[in-house]
Every structure is written in structure tokens, then in C-alpha cells.
Scaffold this motif. Structure first.
Motif, mmCIF file in Angstrom:
data_model
loop_
_atom_site.group_PDB
_atom_site.id
_atom_site.type_symbol
_atom_site.label_atom_id
_atom_site.label_comp_id
_atom_site.label_asym_id
_atom_site.label_seq_id
_atom_site.Cartn_x
_atom_site.Cartn_y
_atom_site.Cartn_z
ATOM 1 N N PHE A 427 0.799 -1.236 0.000
ATOM 2 C CA PHE A 427 0.000 0.000 0.000
ATOM 3 C C PHE A 427 0.830 1.283 0.000
ATOM 4 N N ASP A 428 2.140 1.225 -0.204
ATOM 5 C CA ASP A 428 2.922 2.473 -0.288
ATOM 6 C C ASP A 428 4.122 2.286 -1.208
ATOM 7 N N GLY A 467 -1.691 5.346 1.933
ATOM 8 C CA GLY A 467 -0.737 5.454 0.848
ATOM 9 C C GLY A 467 -0.335 6.901 0.605
ATOM 10 N N THR A 468 0.315 7.136 -0.533
ATOM 11 C CA THR A 468 0.806 8.473 -0.900
ATOM 12 C C THR A 468 0.086 8.928 -2.158
ATOM 13 N N MET A 469 -0.453 10.159 -2.111
ATOM 14 C CA MET A 469 -1.191 10.674 -3.264
ATOM 15 C C MET A 469 -0.294 10.651 -4.506
ATOM 16 N N GLY A 470 -0.912 10.270 -5.619
ATOM 17 C CA GLY A 470 -0.172 10.105 -6.861
ATOM 18 C C GLY A 470 0.146 8.651 -7.135
ATOM 19 N N GLU A 475 -9.570 2.563 -6.432
ATOM 20 C CA GLU A 475 -10.492 1.828 -5.559
ATOM 21 C C GLU A 475 -10.179 2.026 -4.076
ATOM 22 N N VAL A 476 -8.934 2.462 -3.749
ATOM 23 C CA VAL A 476 -8.604 2.731 -2.348
ATOM 24 C C VAL A 476 -9.318 3.993 -1.880
ATOM 25 N N LEU A 477 -9.548 4.929 -2.822
ATOM 26 C CA LEU A 477 -10.240 6.168 -2.493
ATOM 27 C C LEU A 477 -11.751 6.029 -2.598
#
Length: 609
Positions: A427-428, A467-470, A475-477
Motif C-alpha cells: 500500500f505504499d 498510501g501516498t497521493m499520486g 479503488e482505495v479512495l
């Protein structure tokens, strides 16, 4: 309640200051200092450059030097520093900074000033004005101690300076030569080794006003006289003022202390809960391979945290050495950060991992509120420093090496998804979390956001985005794009892969061409039209590598998880030839052009991070 209390403090403070603002003319002439602790300057004195001319009486002008010391200038060019001003007794205490006022006496014309010298001692004749002559004498003439010697003027070796009254001849001047005459100066200022001097003034007469706690100012009806007046604001009622100020400060300190104690109690309870969870986790995890270190061991390994490698929101990374001279990187986690989940995630995930492309966890520390993670040391730091290198930095990786790095990262993620007892979702995945060893082999790091699930589990429950934007998959959002699964890591890898090829952030508003701001869409359009990638690639073989990495990256960032390949398929694509790859569907098509595999709700319900 807190707002009401601070409003009460403001009311008390206003009462302590006074009953209203001073009149404009008085405010211009308010008492000020050159620096904190220096003498307070007000009428009859004024500070040049800080008070208007009307604030002081003629001849009572002071100034501030470059050291913020208060300076009194006497005619013609004598400058003395002010130690204290006694407004009640109308006396000013001054001194020479070099303790050699005799050097300035030839320039002194006290009769042109409003001051009279005061010895402030029992020797009545010290304040008399007299004429003196300075002589330079050889030490042949010196027998015993000469009270007339002026040591600070005696600079020539073997000679000394002495003074004598000009009114009579000194009988002991055989070996002396006259140097200079001094006229009409106070006798007390000629006597050597006097540290402080005192001057009195008689006009303007303000001592009686000061004694009553009142201000003094010129009398408008009598040009030569003065008058007393009540000082508004901060000069009125000193006892009342002190009492109210004490109450305000005491109440403020009490409330601040209570808030501080409450906050410390809250942090203590939070930390105790975190420690309890960690200890329970470690009790259940005794079979884990990594070693457990005490905090004293961590300080010894890092040589008292001597060499810092990096800093982030998670904590600070230091370089260390184990007893067998093996270098390690020690991540000291921030205290009171979370309640132990990040620590448990990191140890719980990495303790199960043994792969060449995943950073090895050597050990950990959970000693009270001190937590640290000990990893193998990777000298080339993160991939981010190479693909986003600033202009002028010598950080360049060839496309061959980038392909090897991409394949290594893909194999590492595939191992996390399929090679462990439980599937590990990172996830990152991003360039910052890909470390490089001495041979530039990639290793995935930072499992603080990882989740474990069974291999048969097709979706992962998640209460908040991570996680980190970008790099976060759609689907995580929002669940409208599908369920969160191992395909979320595939999306992050695709974004990383495109940044490796482009050598820049996927979103870069600094590029000259607006169409290139979002790199993935720009590069897809060029490939779709059969155009060159527009990058500085001279070698045909390297051009094939760039196209292959780009196509694989575009497959990985498909909008819906079901359209993305698994990491096993990604590894096969990276190991194969570019000619065998097909172009993926356009992930940047407009809503009207999108053809989702199942109906979706166009009003997307976003999950807050």
C-alpha cells in the motif's frame, strides 16, 4: 469556557495597563530605554532619533550607540556612558567605557552644559573646577607610589604620565616633560582610577514631581518653569498594577499548568496503551527471527545517534554498526505516533519476509516508550534520488539498469503477494520506498502501512485510505471502482514505472508544454499514434526498453482493478520482448468513452483518508 477565561484575562490586562491611551504628545515622549536593563529616559532627557525634539530640555540629549548603550555627550566632544539616572535627586551616573576619562578631558567644556560635577564623596574639593598640566616623566624620578600618576595614559615603556595643578610648580619635575594643559575641569575627574562620575542639574526642576510619582513637563505659561502632571496608564498606581499583573500572570500560569498536566496524562495513557499492545504482540511473536535490542543497545549501535541518514514523519534514520562490523540503518520511530500499529505492521510483515528484493529486518527495539527498527544498510539510498535528480547532480541510471531495477521491484512485489504464508499488501509502493544496495539492486522497504490477508481472499476491508497521493489506486479512495486487493499495489507499481521511464514526477506543472503536464496520458497518446516517445534516446535497443517499460506501466494503471495484470504477469512482460506486448485500453478516456465492465455509480462516494 476557555474563551471566556481568556477574555477575562484580557479585561484584567487592560485594567493593569491603565484607563485609556495617553494623549498623542505624551505618547510621543513616553519613557523608553536603549536596551533592556538600561536607564529609563524621559523628560528632561530625550533620546535622539527616538524622541521628538520637544520631549527634552536643551542640553539633555542622550543617544544610543551601536551596542545599544545609553550615551551622554558633553561639550565639546566628550562621550560618556550612562549607568543610572536619579530623577528624584536630579543626578546622572556616568562612566568612561575604557576607564580613562582623562583622555577626553582636553575636550571638556563643562560650563557650556547644564550639569555640575558631583564627587558623591566626602572630599568637598573634588567638585571644584581647576586647571591642570600633564607631564610625561621617566621612572628615574619615581620613588614609591605617586598619587598623581595616570596609568591609563602611561603607554610608553619606562615613562609615566602625571598631573599637577597649573597654579603652583611641582618640586619633582626634573625628569618630566610637559605634554598638555587642561582648563576648567572638575578635580574629581582628573584623579585616576575613578570608575563612576556623577553630574547634578538644577534646571529644569523636576525632582519634586518625581518624588510624588508624577510626571514633569514644561509649563506652557512659564517658559522657564515646569509643572507636574498625573501619568496615565502604566505609570499610575504601581502597587495596584503589580497586584493585578500578578493575578493575571498567576491565573495564566495555573491554567497553562493544568492544560499541560492534562495533556501529559493523555499522552501517558496513550503511550501505555501502545506499549501494552506491542508487548502483547511480541509475546505472541517469540518465534520471530529478528533480534530484539534494548534502547541502550540502539544507542551503542548508532554511536549515540552520531550519523543521521534521513528524516521523515515516521522518525529519524541513523547509520549504525553491529558487533561483527556489519553496517545497519536504524529507524527510530517518533514517540506517541499512533498507538503501535505502525510498529506491529513493520515487524509483523518484515519478520516473515526473506527475499533478495525486500529490505531485511535485522532487529527491533521496544524498550518502554522507545521504539526502533534495525535494517540492513543500503549505501545507495533510495531510487527517488536517481530518477528525480536535480540538474547538475551526477545521478544517472541507464535504461538497462532501470529495466533491471523494475524487474527486481516486480519480483519483490510478486513475492509479497504469492510467496509468503499470508499475502502482504504494501500500500505504499513509490520511489522513496525503493532502496538500492551497492550494486543498485532494488529492495522494497517501509511496511508501516502494510496489511496481511489470506491468499484466497479476493478483497481487503479498509476503513480509511492509505498510501501516498499520486500512487494510490482509485479503488482505495472510492469503492465504486472495485474492491481493494493486491491489484492496488499493481497500480502503484505502474505509476512508479512511468516515473522511472520519464525521469520526472508523473504530474509536473513546470514543463514548457501543457500537454506534457500529466506524463502518463501524454506518453499513451504518443504510443497510440505510433509516434516516438520524445525522449533523448539515441540507441534503438534502449528505445525498445523504454517502450516496453511504458506499455507495462500503462497496463498497470488501468482504472479498474480487473483490467490490471497480476504481478506474475507483469514479471513475464518485463522479461519478454517489447514486440510481443499489446497496447492497453486507454485509461484516460473521458466518461462517455469509458466502458466499465460492470455498472458503476457516477456519484462517487469518497472514503476520507
Amino acid at each position: 469556557m476557555v474563551i471566556v477565561f481568556f477574555h477575562f484575562l484580557l479585561v484584567l490586562s487592560a485594567a493593569a495597563v491603565g484607563h485609556g491611551p495617553a494623549p498623542p504628545d505624551q505618547d510621543d515622549c513616553r519613557a523608553i530605554r536603549c536596551k533592556r536593563g538600561g536607564p529609563l529616559v524621559h523628560y528632561p532627557f530625550r533620546l535622539k532619533g527616538r524622541h521628538p525634539d520637544h520631549c527634552g530640555s536643551p542640553g539633555f540629549h542622550l543617544s544610543c550607540n551601536n551596542k545599544e548603550q545609553t550615551v551622554l555627550e558633553l561639550p565639546v566632544s566628550v562621550k560618556l556612558l550612562v549607568k543610572r539616572i536619579d530623577y528624584v535627586n536630579q543626578r546622572i551616573q556616568v562612566y568612561d567605557e575604557d576607564r580613562c576619562v582623562q583622555r577626553q578631558l582636553p575636550n571638556l567644556t563643562l560650563s557650556d552644559s547644564p550639569y555640575m560635577f558631583s564627587s558623591y564623596q566626602n572630599y568637598y574639593y573634588h567638585d571644584e573646577l581647576g586647571n591642570f598640566t600633564l607631564f610625561e616623566c621617566s621612572d628615574k624620578n619615581q620613588s614609591g607610589h605617586d598619587n598623581h600618576m595616570i596609568p591609563c595614559l602611561s603607554k610608553r615603556l619606562g615613562f609615566y604620565i602625571k598631573y599637577t595643578d597649573s597654579d603652583y610648580a611641582d618640586s619633582d619635575l626634573l625628569y618630566c616633560g610637559k605634554t598638555i594643559d587642561i582648563f576648567e575641569v572638575p578635580r574629581g575627574m582628573v584623579i585616576p582610577n575613578q570608575k563612576y562620575f556623577y553630574f547634578n542639574w538644577s534646571k529644569p526642576e523636576c525632582g519634586s514631581c518625581e518624588a510624588k510619582g508624577q510626571g514633569c513637563r514644561p509649563n506652557n505659561t512659564n517658559a522657564s518653569g515646569t509643572e507636574c502632571y498625573d501619568i496615565p496608564g502604566e505609570h499610575k498606581g504601581p502597587r495596584t498594577r503589580l497586584m493585578i499583573s500578578g493575578l493575571v500572570i498567576g491565573a495564566f500560569l495555573l491554567v497553562t499548568s493544568l492544560i499541560g498536566l492534562f495533556w501529559l496524562h493523555h499522552l501517558h495513557e496513550k503511550e501505555k496503551e501502545g506499549q501494552r499492545k506491542i508487548e502483547q504482540f511480541l509475546e505472541d511473536y517469540k518465534a520471530l527471527k529478528p533480534s530484539r535490542y534494548s534502547y541502550a543497545d540502539i544507542k551503542r549501535i548508532t554511536y549515540q545517534f552520531k550519523e543521521k541518514l534521513g528524516q521523515g514523519g515516521y522518525g529519524t534514520v541513523y547509520k549504525g554498526t553491529l558487533s561483527n562490523d556489519v553496517s545497519v540503518a536504524v529507524k527510530v520511530l517518533n514517540n506517541f505516533k499512533g498507538n503501535g500499529e505502525e510498529f506491529i505492521n513493520e515487524v509483523g510483515s518484515m519478520g516473515r519476509i526473506h527475499h533478495v528484493n525486500v529490505t531485511r529486518l535485522v532487529g527491533f527495539c521496544a524498550d518502554g516508550c522507545n521504539r526502533a527498527l534495525v535494517y540492513e544498510y543500503l549505501p545507495n539510498e533510495s531510487l527517488e534520488k536517481f530518477i528525480f535528480a536535480a540538474k547538475g547532480e551526477n545521478r544517472f541510471l541507464s535504461l538497462d539498469k532501470l529495466q533491471d531495477i523494475a524487474l527486481g521491484i516486480a519480483k519483490g512485489i510478486e513475492y509479497l503477494h504469492q510467496g509468503c504464508e499470508q499475502r502482504i499488501l504494501h500500500f505504499d509502493i513509490k520511489p522513496h520506498n525503493i532502496l538500492l544496495d551497492q550494486n543498485f539492486n532494488p529492495k522494497i522497504s517501509d511496511f508501516g502501512l502494510a496489511k496481511l490477508c489470506s491468499k484466497e481472499q479476493s478483497a481487503v476491508s479498509m476503513t480509511a485510505a492509505r498510501g501516498t497521493m499520486g500512487y494510490i489506486a482509485p479503488e482505495v479512495l472510492s469503492r465504486n471502482f472495485g474492491n481493494v486487493s493486491y491489484k492496488s499495489d499493481v497500480y502503484s507499481f505502474g505509476m512508479l514505472l512511468l516515473e522511472m521511464v520519464g525521469g520526472r514526477k508523473n504530474i509536473d506543472v513546470t514543463v514548457p508544454n501543457m500537454s506534457q503536464v500529466y506524463f502518463p496520458e501524454w506518453v499513451y497518446n504518443r504510443l497510440d499514434k505510433g509516434e516516438e516517445l520524445g525522449m533523448s534516446i539515441e540507441d534503438e535497443e534502449h528505445d525498445k526498453i523504454a517502450k516496453k517499460l511504458t506499455i507495462v506501466g500503462l497496463w498497470c494503471i488501468q482504472w479498474y482493478p480487473v483490467d490490471r495484470p497480476s504481478m506474475k504477469d507483469v514479471v513475464q512482460m518485463l522479461e519478454g520482448e517489447a514486440e510481443n506486448l499489446t497496447m492497453p485500453p486507454n485509461p484516460f478516456a473521458s466518461k462517455d468513452e469509458m466502458k466499465p465492465r460492470k455498472p458503476i455509480n457516477r456519484e462517487l462516494a469518497t472514503i476520507s483518508e
